[in-house]
Design an enzyme around this catalytic site. Structure first.
Site, PDB file in Angstrom:
ATOM      1  N   LYS A 152       1.008  -1.159   0.008  1.00 45.37           N
ATOM      2  CA  LYS A 152      -0.117  -0.275   0.135  1.00 45.37           C
ATOM      3  C   LYS A 152       1.153   1.087  -0.239  1.00 45.37           C
ATOM      4  O   LYS A 152       1.673   1.430   0.928  1.00 45.37           O
ATOM      5  CB  LYS A 152      -0.990   0.111   1.316  1.00 45.37           C
ATOM      6  CG  LYS A 152      -1.451   1.301   1.700  1.00 45.37           C
ATOM      7  CD  LYS A 152      -2.607   1.674   0.969  1.00 45.37           C
ATOM      8  CE  LYS A 152      -3.315   3.098   1.610  1.00 45.37           C
ATOM      9  NZ  LYS A 152      -2.364   4.059   1.734  1.00 45.37           N
ATOM     10  N   GLY A 177       5.126   3.761  10.538  1.00 46.59           N
ATOM     11  CA  GLY A 177       4.400   5.247  10.670  1.00 46.59           C
ATOM     12  C   GLY A 177       3.775   5.312  12.169  1.00 46.59           C
ATOM     13  O   GLY A 177       4.732   5.063  13.014  1.00 46.59           O
ATOM     14  N   SER A 178       2.659   5.771  12.223  1.00 42.89           N
ATOM     15  CA  SER A 178       2.172   6.431  13.508  1.00 42.89           C
ATOM     16  C   SER A 178       1.767   5.269  14.475  1.00 42.89           C
ATOM     17  O   SER A 178       1.462   4.216  13.915  1.00 42.89           O
ATOM     18  CB  SER A 178       1.090   7.344  13.406  1.00 42.89           C
ATOM     19  OG  SER A 178      -0.128   6.619  12.721  1.00 42.89           O
ATOM     20  N   GLY A 228      -1.802   4.324  13.524  1.00 40.33           N
ATOM     21  CA  GLY A 228      -2.023   3.566  12.316  1.00 40.33           C
ATOM     22  C   GLY A 228      -1.704   2.091  12.553  1.00 40.33           C
ATOM     23  O   GLY A 228      -2.311   1.257  12.317  1.00 40.33           O
ATOM     24  N   GLY A 229      -0.325   2.006  13.186  1.00 42.26           N
ATOM     25  CA  GLY A 229       0.150   0.511  13.503  1.00 42.26           C
ATOM     26  C   GLY A 229      -0.774  -0.120  14.496  1.00 42.26           C
ATOM     27  O   GLY A 229      -1.157  -1.226  14.109  1.00 42.26           O
ATOM     28  N   GLU A 284       6.314  -0.460  13.135  1.00 40.13           N
ATOM     29  CA  GLU A 284       7.360   0.388  13.836  1.00 40.13           C
ATOM     30  C   GLU A 284       6.677   1.499  13.900  1.00 40.13           C
ATOM     31  O   GLU A 284       6.218   2.142  12.848  1.00 40.13           O
ATOM     32  CB  GLU A 284       8.602   0.243  12.825  1.00 40.13           C
ATOM     33  CG  GLU A 284       9.870   0.810  13.535  1.00 40.13           C
ATOM     34  CD  GLU A 284       9.895   2.210  13.290  1.00 40.13           C
ATOM     35  OE1 GLU A 284       9.127   3.141  14.040  1.00 40.13           O
ATOM     36  OE2 GLU A 284      10.457   2.833  12.450  1.00 40.13           O
ATOM     37  N   CYS A 328      12.434   8.357  12.861  1.00 38.62           N
ATOM     38  CA  CYS A 328      11.795   7.513  13.789  1.00 38.62           C
ATOM     39  C   CYS A 328      12.814   7.686  14.964  1.00 38.62           C
ATOM     40  O   CYS A 328      12.358   7.308  16.280  1.00 38.62           O
ATOM     41  CB  CYS A 328      11.769   5.919  13.506  1.00 38.62           C
ATOM     42  SG  CYS A 328      10.773   5.720  12.087  1.00 38.62           S
ATOM     43  N   GLU A 384       5.976  10.897  21.804  1.00 38.09           N
ATOM     44  CA  GLU A 384       6.693  11.336  20.440  1.00 38.09           C
ATOM     45  C   GLU A 384       5.846  12.475  19.929  1.00 38.09           C
ATOM     46  O   GLU A 384       4.782  12.430  19.775  1.00 38.09           O
ATOM     47  CB  GLU A 384       6.569  10.235  19.466  1.00 38.09           C
ATOM     48  CG  GLU A 384       7.452  10.698  18.125  1.00 38.09           C
ATOM     49  CD  GLU A 384       7.558   9.873  16.979  1.00 38.09           C
ATOM     50  OE1 GLU A 384       6.794   8.601  17.155  1.00 38.09           O
ATOM     51  OE2 GLU A 384       8.568   9.586  16.295  1.00 38.09           O
TER      52      GLU A 384
END
Lengths: 518, 518
Positions: free
Chosen positions: A176, A233-234, A237-238, A257, A294, A385
């Site tokens: 994606k 990503g965030s 999202g993860g 991650e 990251c 973060e």
């Protein structure tokens, strides 16, 4: 799924130049549910053939992908720059990292020992029961869903580490693409598809689907053909993908991650000796790439002292004198600004230094905040973060309070301790605490460089990732997409080459408990 | 938590002898929420010390546990027999397996290479950027929750493979004893606690909690100190723990081995050559230990032929002539009987042979069922595990239909193909299909022997387990409870011994991509 220059329809979108805010050429269609399903089904079909490819065959394929990416030339870099706002020099380096890691996996496959071949030979005369011949090696899991990251449009995106390691393991991939760089994604995706054709592999070995909606990604994770997922990503999202994968009729692993604050501890003696130089290096690390790594150091901890004051003031000065720069997207820039506002409105947080903000579409303004260890311990949200060029300096009143800050940390990708040779052993307890919180522990360095190598661990305890046992960078990333299979009492001719008696591939194996490559 | 001879209270229970149905001496108290929490918190405390123990220190501890178990002598075997109904000879063998795997892990720790040490040495002059010194090895995850299994009161229970491998990795363990054998659990748990004391380890390194309710187990899985879970048992039990672990604020891995039907394929030529002998061996495997193995062959597939008929009739005869025997608990016996009833009431299923059932508290009656491949394909429920001495023979009308049965299988621990040397290569497609469904693939053997060794893989795709990348038997079981940590730019003196420049432990390491033990 297709890149068309026809008029946009309701379900299509364009890339946006974050430097100008203007749309870029090229219309990208949101993949439909049936297009996603088709990609997943083709991957399942391809798996029955691709899983049997030898290490050498997969190596040639990965090298061909690297060649095809290089053949895109400046068109790729120009497009990636337009879509990401990242400088050309950085993107040139990132392209080298991308092709470099494809070739690293090719070499790893040719060497071949990664399959962890283990042989326990038969003991037909053993009492009370004979031992059968047992031979084990790693085999690919099945089709893998990969989610491109916004912050590395090449190295953590369509042909990034997740794709490279999944293909290396023998797994077809459905990517994606990240909607922030659809043109870059399409160029790279087409390059991989050309490599698929050039190597005579089944068409479903690789597919790219595009889309801005959550639905496209969820459709990949929920498709029964998909057996594992890689994501960078965030946290939001993860975690959503992780939850969806756990809810499936057949749960699958999600390697997400999700970033972290990467705390840095500056010890007193070193601050005395070279606090000002350190302050400059620290600000260099936190503003590198507009803070969009990251591994960006978003938290720094010092013990109260005159030298700590000097360090903080110097760092503040460097941040104040730094320049705002274009972030990857306006959405990321807004989230950064909101994150800073949230922090500065919290009890006990002061702005120590801030660059002069500029009117722009998506500029991020470097910001240095300060708080006390007491405030942080009372309000752990301060350690979360904020993706962008900022850091929170935490002042502890004592060594014990500094340790308490370390103990209170959640999981992070990295932690760092800066100290002199003499004082580091005195802080062995700090190192021990931090080792339990992170995937990578640094001494006297900055976490923002993530080497692609055998010994790299880019992962860490939750919430840095959803699986602390895995890495998304380095050769061990391949292990995420493989599982052991044991062959019992097989005739030699029916065994994979890796397990045959003569060891035709000359790989390292564990034979009756001894490591040998003969 | 305590084993008291005082009067039973509401929250206490006793062991039941499944041969007689009578309660056994000893009152066991259901652990309270605060007792479970205390065990988990003590494990967390112990972890800060136990995680630092060297391989040699952990090896001595595992060996001491083996010694303490042996010192229990006949008392352990007698109690295990009374609680499980298993024969003394079998339990004697199982005790040997239990102490043997503790000593196997001790040896593995002394050798030490399991930590997969990887060193990428610094390249200070590399252009455009230097490479830092990177050193990686596996480190323990944290406290582990272990659930004892009913069917191996020793080898998969309190001091079984999960406990041995977690302790070997450096993780403290909190065991939930299986309520079917609380006395056995207590004896073994006390033996481990004596080993903890003898080795001067923190008391929280090991705890046993007992209980019959789901709440006790859930409290372990949900406690924030627990970082991974090992389980062997039913699909329902394992899946409930998996779901609870995924729902935690910090999700953790659950390694649940939930059993399977272990399909066996008998090829035509071999049936011609020795179908009758095979039938006898097959019935021996399916009735072994009253069918109470995770690897019990619950499904067998043949192609229609006169020889297949003879095979099936012979197998039926052996089953009919076999004897019912005591199952582990009355609950298991009832579930077995209900499972058989469910199967026989299904469309297209016939009873091919059945032992003469006897009046008893918990006897399981060996049963052989028969169905067509067509019925199985139409009703995959027929392939689900019925835990006990039964198997479903599936008759396919063609080679293609036999392959269709294989393609329709879910994940299993094992699959087996019986064939002559000449016909096996002709069924390479069958082997390929099966390889994607299982953790262990056998030729001309029975799956019921699970060797404890380096090359064993006791796991498999969902729903056989919740994590196909892991094994619960063999040395690789240790990998479930460890994660990689990378040390960047560390002074040699601050590194773990495994990563020091001089390689003082003489382990195998991957140094700049080369495998060396110097």
């Amino acid at each position: 799924m297709t890149n068309s220059l026809a008029n946009p329809v309701a379900e299509s979108f364009q890339g946006i130049n974050p430097t100008t805010g203007q749309p870029l050429p090229g219309i990208f269609e949101e993949a439909t549910a049936s297009e996603v399903a088709q990609a997943c089904e083709r991957a399942a079909e391809a798996f029955s053939e691709y899983r049997k490819k030898s290490g050498a065959e997969k190596a040639r394929f990965l090298e061909q992908i690297a060649t095809e990416i290089e053949a895109l030339g400046d068109e790729l870099l120009t497009r990636a720059q337009a879509e990401s706002g990242l400088p050309l020099a950085r993107l040139t380096g990132e392209r080298g990292r991308t092709t470099g890691q494809l070739r690293m996996f090719a070499e790893y496959l040719r060497e071949g020992s990664w399959v962890d071949a283990r042989i326990d030979t038969a003991l037909p005369d053993r009492q009370p029961l004979p031992r059968p011949d047992l031979r084990q090696m790693l085999r690919p899991l099945g089709p893998v869903g990969v989610f491109g990251a916004s912050n590395f449009p090449l190295a953590f995106s369509v042909a990034g580490g997740d794709t490279a390691s999944a293909l290396a393991a023998g797994c077809p991939v459905v990517v994606k693409g990240h909607p922030a760089h659809p043109g870059t994604s399409q160029l790279v995706g087409d390059a991989i598809s050309r490599a698929v054709v050039a190597c005579g592999l089944p068409v479903g070995t690789f597919s790219l689907v595009q889309g801005r909606t959550v639905a496209v990604g969820m459709a990949i994770v929920e498709h029964s053909a998909i057996k594992a997922v890689g994501f960078t990503g965030s946290f939001r999202g993860g975690k959503a993908l992780f939850d969806a994968a756990a809810r499936r009729p057949e749960p699958i692993p999600v390697y997400a991650e999700m970033g972290s604050t990467n705390p840095v501890f500056f010890l007193p003696q070193l601050l005395k000796e070279k606090g000002e130089t350190l302050a400059q290096s620290f600000v260099g690390s936190l503003t590198l790439g507009v803070g969009q790594f990251c591994t960006n150091p978003g938290l720094a901890v010092v013990e109260q002292s005159p030298e700590a004051d000097t360090f903080m003031q110097t760092a503040a000065q460097f941040v104040t004198n730094s320049q705002p720069a274009t972030m990857l997207t306006q959405g990321i820039q807004r989230a950064f600004t909101e994150g800073i506002s949230k922090l500065t409105s919290a009890e006990g947080v002061d702005v120590l230094g801030q660059a002069t903000s500029t009117e722009s579409f998506a500029n991020g303004t470097p910001t240095l905040l300060k708080t006390s260890a007491e405030s942080l311990l009372a309000n752990p949200v301060l350690a979360e973060e904020v993706f962008g060029p900022s850091s929170v300096l935490v002042e502890a009143t004592s060594r014990e309070q500094l340790l308490a800050v370390a103990r209170g940390l959640e999981g992070h990708l990295t932690a760092t301790v800066w100290g002199t040779d003499a004082e580091l052993p005195e802080y062995a307890d700090l190192l021990e605490i931090l080792e339990q919180k992170v995937g990578r522990l640094l001494i006297n360095g900055f976490p923002t460089g993530v080497e692609v190598s055998h010994a790299m661990q880019h992962g860490g305890p939750y919430p840095a990732t959803t699986d602390s046992r895995s890495t998304s960078v380095g050769t061990n990333a391949i292990l995420r997409f493989a599982r052991p299979v044991c062959y019992q009492n097989f005739p030699d001719a029916l065994l994979p080459d890796e397990l045959k008696a003569a060891n035709p591939l000359h790989i390292w194996r564990l034979v009756d408990g001894k490591r040998v490559n003969g």
